[in-house]
Design a protein around this motif. Structure first.
Motif, PDB file in Angstrom:
ATOM      1  N   ARG A 299     -16.904  11.194   3.326  1.00 16.60           N
ATOM      2  CA  ARG A 299     -17.175  12.065   2.339  1.00 16.60           C
ATOM      3  C   ARG A 299     -18.358  11.499   1.123  1.00 16.60           C
ATOM      4  O   ARG A 299     -19.327  12.045   0.430  1.00 16.60           O
TER       5      ARG A 299
ATOM      6  N   TYR B 139     -17.149  13.577  -9.881  1.00 20.37           N
ATOM      7  CA  TYR B 139     -15.969  13.563  -8.725  1.00 20.37           C
ATOM      8  C   TYR B 139     -14.932  12.564  -8.656  1.00 20.37           C
ATOM      9  O   TYR B 139     -13.864  12.418  -8.607  1.00 20.37           O
TER      10      TYR B 139
ATOM     11  N   LYS C 238     -20.756   9.333   0.589  1.00 15.41           N
ATOM     12  CA  LYS C 238     -22.201   9.706   0.896  1.00 15.41           C
ATOM     13  C   LYS C 238     -23.059  11.867  -0.034  1.00 15.41           C
ATOM     14  O   LYS C 238     -23.765  11.518  -0.841  1.00 15.41           O
ATOM     15  N   GLU C 239     -21.408  11.681  -0.911  1.00 15.29           N
ATOM     16  CA  GLU C 239     -21.830  13.228  -1.851  1.00 15.29           C
ATOM     17  C   GLU C 239     -21.802  12.645  -2.800  1.00 15.29           C
ATOM     18  O   GLU C 239     -22.207  12.137  -3.996  1.00 15.29           O
ATOM     19  N   ASP C 240     -21.177  11.248  -3.617  1.00 13.64           N
ATOM     20  CA  ASP C 240     -21.417  10.701  -4.786  1.00 13.64           C
ATOM     21  C   ASP C 240     -22.097   9.540  -4.368  1.00 13.64           C
ATOM     22  O   ASP C 240     -21.060   8.204  -5.002  1.00 13.64           O
ATOM     23  N   LYS C 241     -23.469   9.480  -4.658  1.00 16.04           N
ATOM     24  CA  LYS C 241     -23.617   7.637  -4.110  1.00 16.04           C
ATOM     25  C   LYS C 241     -23.874   6.569  -5.647  1.00 16.04           C
ATOM     26  O   LYS C 241     -23.618   5.654  -5.836  1.00 16.04           O
TER      27      LYS C 241
END
Length: 465
Positions: free
Chosen positions: A251, A263, A254-257
């Motif tokens: 996850r 984050y 995906k969210e913190d590329k």
């Protein structure tokens, strides 16, 4: 020898330094003594007695299987996870133990004598090994205590060990037992906390070896995380606790590329969970300073390397410097807890494990973020002050609930403690020494139900099914 950074950060297997690593180490020492005594060919039977907390939560902590491996001659810092599985499967299948790697004996977990209500005077984690000949005469016997962090003490040698410790400390260039002494050394020499620890470590090994050793410790911590992220499903032991680290990692990717700083806490949580899920699986971890608290320091060090100011364009050498300085500082604070109190959950509750690790991590982070020695001491104090009274009440005697999440919470506490200290000037009302003494006294007053016996708290109020 005086307690050093490589005593506090040692490589072993999960799930517990006091209940797995220590007992394996003690059993290995006993096996080596038996082998060197020349009495191996006369051995006919074996008896292992476990006392107090080792007996009460030994099944959930892997104590019995660790002892079997130790009796075969394996040491926790050397044995590989594959060897653990291979040997335990062979013992379970054949019912035979290879004592000291040479003498086959019909012996297994079920043959150990458990005495959970008997507490030996020296420590609640006591164990006695006895070997008999064909006439049932004792060939060799020894009692050991696992006193936390994988450290062991032999019965009857406590005074000698204490004297040896004191003598070895005299050989250190800058010895310290209290935070006040540590700060005094720092002020008089104009050195940081990490520098003080480095000077003392150089009394027994070269600076190059120290640096290489600490970087190896960090690499094992990183490997632990990577291995854990590849495991899925439920943790062993029957509680049906689901591994969360792999899904959380997917996850986050995906969210913190772009590694957004917002984050940071999710990544810190992930590292702590991954390490402690691997520990709960019986995997290879670094005691920091214990297995039950093994995820805190790697998680906070991860934060230092990825989110501390100035790390955006850091070179590999810069990052290595941060690792070495962080671990040396954390080690110096760990020495204070070993000297003045305890890092054993069975002796003082989880405040001695998670609390000590949080305090050590806060100090390490404050140091690498440019804190003065006074600010570093303040960070360590804040972190422990808010872990005082923390109980050790593992459900089912397993190092899973609340232990895994507790590491993530304590890592965040350490980061906050360091930031609070760095916003101050180092002066504060309560000293680290006062907090350490308070932790020790709180541990003495704490009911045994809340000290790694699985007889109180969550361990009895949450149904195991």
């Amino acid at each position: 020898m005086a307690v050093g950074v490589f005593d506090l950060f040692s490589i072993g297997i999960g799930p517990s330094s006091s209940h797995t690593v220590g007992p394996m180490r003690a059993a290995a020492v006993f096996a080596e003594e038996l082998k060197s005594s020349g009495a191996l060919d006369r051995v006919a039977s074996l008896r292992v007695d476990l006392y107090g907390s080792l007996a009460a939560t030994g099944h959930g902590h892997g104590t019995m299987t660790a002892i079997l491996l130790g009796l075969e001659g394996f040491h926790p810092e050397l044995i590989l996870p594959d060897e653990v599985e291979e040997r335990l499967a062979a013992i379970a299948e054949t019912g035979t133990l290879q004592l000291a790697g040479a003498v086959p004996l019909p012996y297994g977990v079920q043959d150990m004598v458990l005495r959970p209500l008997t507490i030996l005077p020296r420590h609640t984690n006591g164990m006695t090994f006895t070997i008999f000949d064909a006439e049932d005469e004792i060939l060799h016997t020894a009692t050991f205590f696992s006193v936390g962090g994988g450290f062991i003490v032999r019965e009857g040698e406590e005074d000698a060990a204490r004297q040896q410790l004191e003598e070895s400390k005299k050989e250190l260039p800058l010895p310290f037992r209290t935070a006040a002494e540590l700060l005094g050394r720092s002020q008089s020499k104009g050195l940081s906390i990490a520098d003080i620890m480095l000077v003392n470590e150089k009394a027994s090994r070269s600076e190059e070896d120290i640096r290489e050793g600490l970087l190896h410790i960090w690499s094992v911590m990183e490997d632990c995380v990577q291995v854990s992220l590849k495991r899925e499903g439920l943790l062993p032991g029957g509680l049906k606790v689901r591994r969360r680290a792999p899904d959380w990692h997917d996850r986050l990717l995906k969210e913190d590329k772009d590694r957004d700083p917002k984050y940071w806490q999710e990544w810190v949580n992930l590292i702590a969970l991954a390490v402690n899920e691997e520990n709960a699986s019986g995997g290879r971890v670094v005691t920091a300073p214990t297995n039950g608290a093994a995820g805190i320091i790697p998680a906070v060090l991860y934060y230092a390397l990825h989110y501390a100011p100035g790390m955006e364009n850091a070179t590999k050498e810069d990052r290595d410097d941060v690792v070495v300085k962080f671990l040396l500082t954390a080690g110096a604070v760990g020495v204070l807890y070993k000297e003045q109190a305890s890092i054993s959950g069975a002796e003082v509750g989880c405040q001695g494990e998670v609390g000590s690790a949080s305090s050590m991590a806060a100090a390490g982070l404050a140091e690498v973020m440019g804190g003065t020695p006074a600010q570093v001491e303040n960070a360590a104090e804040i972190a422990m002050e808010h872990n005082l009274g923390l109980t050790c009440d593992p459900i089912g005697g397993l190092v899973q609930v609340p232990c895994i999440e507790r590491n993530a919470i304590a890592a965040a506490k350490a980061i906050n403690a360091a930031k609070m200290a760095l916003w101050g000037d180092g002066s504060h009302r309560v000293s680290l020494d006062e907090v350490i003494v308070t932790m020790r006294e709180t541990g003495k007053d704490m009911s045994s139900k809340y000290k790694e016996t699985a007889m109180g708290g969550l361990a009895v109020n949450v149904a195991v099914c």
